[in-house]
Design a protein around this motif. Structure first.
Motif, PDB file in Angstrom:
ATOM      1  N   TYR A 190       4.415   8.577   1.392  1.00 35.40           N
ATOM      2  CA  TYR A 190       4.859   9.649   0.496  1.00 35.40           C
ATOM      3  C   TYR A 190       4.120  10.926   0.850  1.00 35.40           C
ATOM      4  CZ  TYR A 190       6.012  12.144  -3.849  1.00 35.40           C
ATOM      5  OH  TYR A 190       6.476  13.048  -4.761  1.00 35.40           O
ATOM      6  N   PHE A 191       4.860  12.021   0.989  1.00 39.07           N
ATOM      7  CA  PHE A 191       4.276  13.305   1.357  1.00 39.07           C
ATOM      8  C   PHE A 191       4.057  14.124   0.079  1.00 39.07           C
ATOM      9  CE2 PHE A 191       6.868  11.787   4.887  1.00 39.07           C
ATOM     10  CZ  PHE A 191       5.907  11.740   5.896  1.00 39.07           C
ATOM     11  N   ALA A 192       2.801  14.204  -0.344  1.00 34.55           N
ATOM     12  CA  ALA A 192       2.457  14.813  -1.631  1.00 34.55           C
ATOM     13  C   ALA A 192       1.735  16.136  -1.434  1.00 34.55           C
ATOM     14  CB  ALA A 192       1.579  13.850  -2.441  1.00 34.55           C
ATOM     15  N   ASP A 193       2.382  17.235  -1.813  1.00 37.12           N
ATOM     16  CA  ASP A 193       1.716  18.538  -1.777  1.00 37.12           C
ATOM     17  C   ASP A 193       0.570  18.548  -2.780  1.00 37.12           C
ATOM     18  OD1 ASP A 193       3.536  19.314   0.091  1.00 37.12           O
ATOM     19  OD2 ASP A 193       4.674  20.639  -1.230  1.00 37.12           O
ATOM     20  N   ASP A 194      -0.466  19.332  -2.479  1.00 36.35           N
ATOM     21  CA  ASP A 194      -1.655  19.297  -3.328  1.00 36.35           C
ATOM     22  C   ASP A 194      -1.503  20.075  -4.628  1.00 36.35           C
ATOM     23  OD1 ASP A 194      -1.741  21.848  -2.269  1.00 36.35           O
ATOM     24  OD2 ASP A 194      -3.625  21.574  -1.177  1.00 36.35           O
ATOM     25  N   ASP A 195      -0.426  20.876  -4.771  1.00 35.16           N
ATOM     26  CA  ASP A 195      -0.277  21.633  -6.013  1.00 35.16           C
ATOM     27  C   ASP A 195       0.908  21.181  -6.852  1.00 35.16           C
ATOM     28  OD1 ASP A 195       1.586  22.598  -4.237  1.00 35.16           O
ATOM     29  OD2 ASP A 195       1.225  24.711  -4.644  1.00 35.16           O
ATOM     30  N   THR A 202       0.832  -1.202   0.000  1.00 35.99           N
ATOM     31  CA  THR A 202       0.000   0.000   0.000  1.00 35.99           C
ATOM     32  C   THR A 202       0.866   1.251   0.000  1.00 35.99           C
ATOM     33  OG1 THR A 202      -1.679  -1.163   1.293  1.00 35.99           O
ATOM     34  CG2 THR A 202      -1.841   1.234   1.214  1.00 35.99           C
ATOM     35  N   ILE A 203       0.463   2.232  -0.794  1.00 37.09           N
ATOM     36  CA  ILE A 203       1.120   3.541  -0.765  1.00 37.09           C
ATOM     37  C   ILE A 203       0.228   4.489   0.044  1.00 37.09           C
ATOM     38  CG2 ILE A 203       1.877   5.535  -2.110  1.00 37.09           C
ATOM     39  CD1 ILE A 203       2.489   3.626  -4.405  1.00 37.09           C
ATOM     40  N   TYR A 204       0.786   5.020   1.122  1.00 33.40           N
ATOM     41  CA  TYR A 204       0.069   5.982   1.961  1.00 33.40           C
ATOM     42  C   TYR A 204       0.510   7.388   1.547  1.00 33.40           C
ATOM     43  CZ  TYR A 204      -1.107   1.930   4.790  1.00 33.40           C
ATOM     44  OH  TYR A 204      -1.585   0.718   5.209  1.00 33.40           O
ATOM     45  N   VAL A 205      -0.381   8.099   0.895  1.00 31.76           N
ATOM     46  CA  VAL A 205      -0.085   9.456   0.431  1.00 31.76           C
ATOM     47  C   VAL A 205      -0.610  10.445   1.464  1.00 31.76           C
ATOM     48  CG1 VAL A 205      -0.521  11.189  -1.346  1.00 31.76           C
ATOM     49  CG2 VAL A 205      -0.127   8.801  -1.993  1.00 31.76           C
ATOM     50  N   VAL A 206       0.303  11.185   2.092  1.00 30.19           N
ATOM     51  CA  VAL A 206      -0.061  12.163   3.115  1.00 30.19           C
ATOM     52  C   VAL A 206      -0.039  13.547   2.481  1.00 30.19           C
ATOM     53  CG1 VAL A 206       0.520  13.146   5.358  1.00 30.19           C
ATOM     54  CG2 VAL A 206       0.953  10.709   4.913  1.00 30.19           C
ATOM     55  N   THR A 207      -1.187  14.212   2.508  1.00 27.98           N
ATOM     56  CA  THR A 207      -1.308  15.539   1.893  1.00 27.98           C
ATOM     57  C   THR A 207      -1.826  16.546   2.905  1.00 27.98           C
ATOM     58  OG1 THR A 207      -1.761  14.582  -0.293  1.00 27.98           O
ATOM     59  CG2 THR A 207      -2.402  16.877   0.056  1.00 27.98           C
ATOM     60  N   ALA A 208      -1.083  17.620   3.087  1.00 27.10           N
ATOM     61  CA  ALA A 208      -1.544  18.733   3.911  1.00 27.10           C
ATOM     62  C   ALA A 208      -2.296  19.714   3.022  1.00 27.10           C
ATOM     63  CB  ALA A 208      -0.360  19.422   4.574  1.00 27.10           C
ATOM     64  N   THR A 209      -3.410  20.232   3.510  1.00 26.13           N
ATOM     65  CA  THR A 209      -4.208  21.177   2.722  1.00 26.13           C
ATOM     66  C   THR A 209      -4.763  22.260   3.637  1.00 26.13           C
ATOM     67  OG1 THR A 209      -6.063  21.393   1.162  1.00 26.13           O
ATOM     68  CG2 THR A 209      -6.337  19.821   2.955  1.00 26.13           C
ATOM     69  N   HIS A 210      -4.942  23.453   3.078  1.00 25.81           N
ATOM     70  CA  HIS A 210      -5.523  24.538   3.869  1.00 25.81           C
ATOM     71  C   HIS A 210      -6.441  25.365   2.977  1.00 25.81           C
ATOM     72  CE1 HIS A 210      -2.123  26.510   1.930  1.00 25.81           C
ATOM     73  NE2 HIS A 210      -2.636  27.693   2.236  1.00 25.81           N
ATOM     74  N   ALA A 211      -7.277  26.146   3.626  1.00 26.72           N
ATOM     75  CA  ALA A 211      -8.331  26.872   2.920  1.00 26.72           C
ATOM     76  C   ALA A 211      -7.772  28.078   2.169  1.00 26.72           C
ATOM     77  CB  ALA A 211      -9.408  27.329   3.905  1.00 26.72           C
ATOM     78  N   VAL A 212      -7.742  27.971   0.864  1.00 30.93           N
ATOM     79  CA  VAL A 212      -7.425  29.074  -0.044  1.00 30.93           C
ATOM     80  C   VAL A 212      -8.407  28.971  -1.208  1.00 30.93           C
ATOM     81  CG1 VAL A 212      -4.972  29.275   0.542  1.00 30.93           C
ATOM     82  CG2 VAL A 212      -5.699  27.636  -1.194  1.00 30.93           C
ATOM     83  N   LEU A 266       2.637  20.155  11.056  1.00 34.26           N
ATOM     84  CA  LEU A 266       1.752  19.424  11.971  1.00 34.26           C
ATOM     85  C   LEU A 266       0.793  18.516  11.209  1.00 34.26           C
ATOM     86  CD1 LEU A 266       0.932  22.129  14.666  1.00 34.26           C
ATOM     87  CD2 LEU A 266       2.784  20.459  14.596  1.00 34.26           C
ATOM     88  N   GLN A 267       0.450  18.906  10.005  1.00 36.00           N
ATOM     89  CA  GLN A 267      -0.463  18.083   9.211  1.00 36.00           C
ATOM     90  C   GLN A 267       0.229  16.789   8.768  1.00 36.00           C
ATOM     91  OE1 GLN A 267      -0.041  21.554   8.660  1.00 36.00           O
ATOM     92  NE2 GLN A 267      -1.776  21.740  10.075  1.00 36.00           N
ATOM     93  N   ARG A 268       1.463  16.887   8.311  1.00 31.44           N
ATOM     94  CA  ARG A 268       2.199  15.666   7.948  1.00 31.44           C
ATOM     95  C   ARG A 268       2.408  14.788   9.182  1.00 31.44           C
ATOM     96  NH1 ARG A 268       5.456  19.695   5.177  1.00 31.44           N
ATOM     97  NH2 ARG A 268       4.829  19.807   2.991  1.00 31.44           N
TER      98      ARG A 268
END
Length: 340
Positions: free
Chosen positions: A194-199, A88-98, A171-173
């Motif tokens: 894997y730490f994947a930014d949303d952009d 399994t690939i665990y993709v961790v993505t931090a996101t915030h309101a913009v 803190l999100q990661r």
């Protein structure tokens, strides 16, 4: 629940679908039965039965909706769990309101939907989970976990601050890492984090490259650090340094998008986390150092680090000057009543 258990559960989809059909049949039968009762009763009893039928129908519709949602969360599209033998690939993505948040997440979601055996850990930088993210995940068809943790105000970027001034998504990661450690009964110990930014922009080849990692995998990242590409320097099949313009003396001079870690490393080093106190550009180095990783432990990917499979693209800040003008004129915003 392990991958094999999830796979077995997906094989029972026909049973769940049959139950949905039975629920639909029961709804129709109940409606007809209620109508027959109403036809043969006086007005007082008719009102009581009508109210009771309405409540029963509402409860059944809710049950059917919950069953459909569960199918979606388990990956109603079998492509996500087609290969039971894959880690399994665990993709961790931090996101915030913009303003561009949903657009960024939809783009990333569409990429991840093509990757088998993937679990998306999406973590909001917010005190409470938002409907925007919650609804997007429910419609995604992906296996996911929705988390949230707010960044303290003193660590947040101000509108005029450059992106590099303060570490973002720390803190999100960490929330994603902690979730893995706290859910050992369902986490694939052979998996990859894997730490994947949303952009960012990701090639599907990248996920195939990281799938079999035993330690830490590394690869080039395009359009980062003010240059076309930053990458590990590889000699004789092993990493000997870093080809980067800025602070190449870092122990691990890689971008967040340029490495992935086997789950066992996080489980074997239960205190390893990202730090809000890390120097600029040292988040990655500080994390890997805590886990005792050395250059000899790095697994060279992407054809000996000669191929770019991920790009550090950045979404432009949305131009909303007209929205500001509408607000000054006391007019309703253009997105009133609609999610963008």
């Amino acid at each position: 629940m392990s991958i094999r258990q999830l796979t077995t559960l997906l094989k029972r989809r026909n049973t769940i679908l049959l139950l949905l059909c039975l629920v639909a049949f029961y709804l129709i039968w109940f409606q007809l039965a209620g109508l027959r009762i109403l036809e043969g009763s006086d007005g007082h009893h008719s009102d009581q039965w009508e109210e009771r039928v309405s409540k029963e129908l509402q409860a059944l519709r809710l049950q059917a909706s919950q069953m459909r949602e569960q199918l979606t969360r388990l990956g109603s599209d079998p492509a996500h769990w087609r290969h039971a033998d894959l880690a399994t690939i665990y993709v961790v993505t931090a996101t915030h309101a913009v303003p561009t948040q949903k657009a960024d997440l939809v783009r990333l979601m569409n990429t991840l939907s093509h990757v088998p055996n993937l679990h998306w850990l999406l973590v909001e930088d917010a005190a409470h989970k938002t409907d925007l993210v919650r609804n997007l995940l429910r419609r995604s068809g992906l296996v996911y976990t929705h988390l949230n943790v707010p960044t303290p105000p003193e660590y947040k970027l101000k509108p005029t601050d450059p992106r590099w001034k303060k570490p973002r998504g720390v803190l999100q990661r960490n929330a994603g890492i902690s979730w893995l450690r706290e859910n050992l009964e369902i986490v694939d110990a052979n998996g990859v984090v894997y730490f994947a930014d949303d952009d960012n922009t990701y090639s599907l080849e990248l996920f195939a490259e990281m799938r079999d990692l035993q330690s830490v995998g590394v690869w080039p990242v395009g359009l980062v650090g003010g240059v076309m590409v930053e990458r590990p320097q590889v000699t004789g099949g092993r990493v000997t340094g870093w080809l980067t313009h800025w602070r190449s003396d870092r122990a691990f001079a890689t971008d967040m998008a340029g490495f992935a870690v086997n789950v066992r490393l996080f489980l074997n080093h239960p205190t390893a986390l990202f730090s809000l106190e890390s120097q600029r550009g040292f988040l990655e180095t500080d994390l890997l150092t805590q886990m005792g990783v050395t250059l000899d432990d790095l697994e060279v990917k992407a054809d000996q680090c000669t191929k770019v499979l991920v790009w550090h693209t950045q979404t432009l800040k949305a131009d909303l000057k007209i929205e500001k003008q509408l607000a000054k004129e006391g007019k309703a915003p253009s997105n009133a009543g609609i999610e963008v």
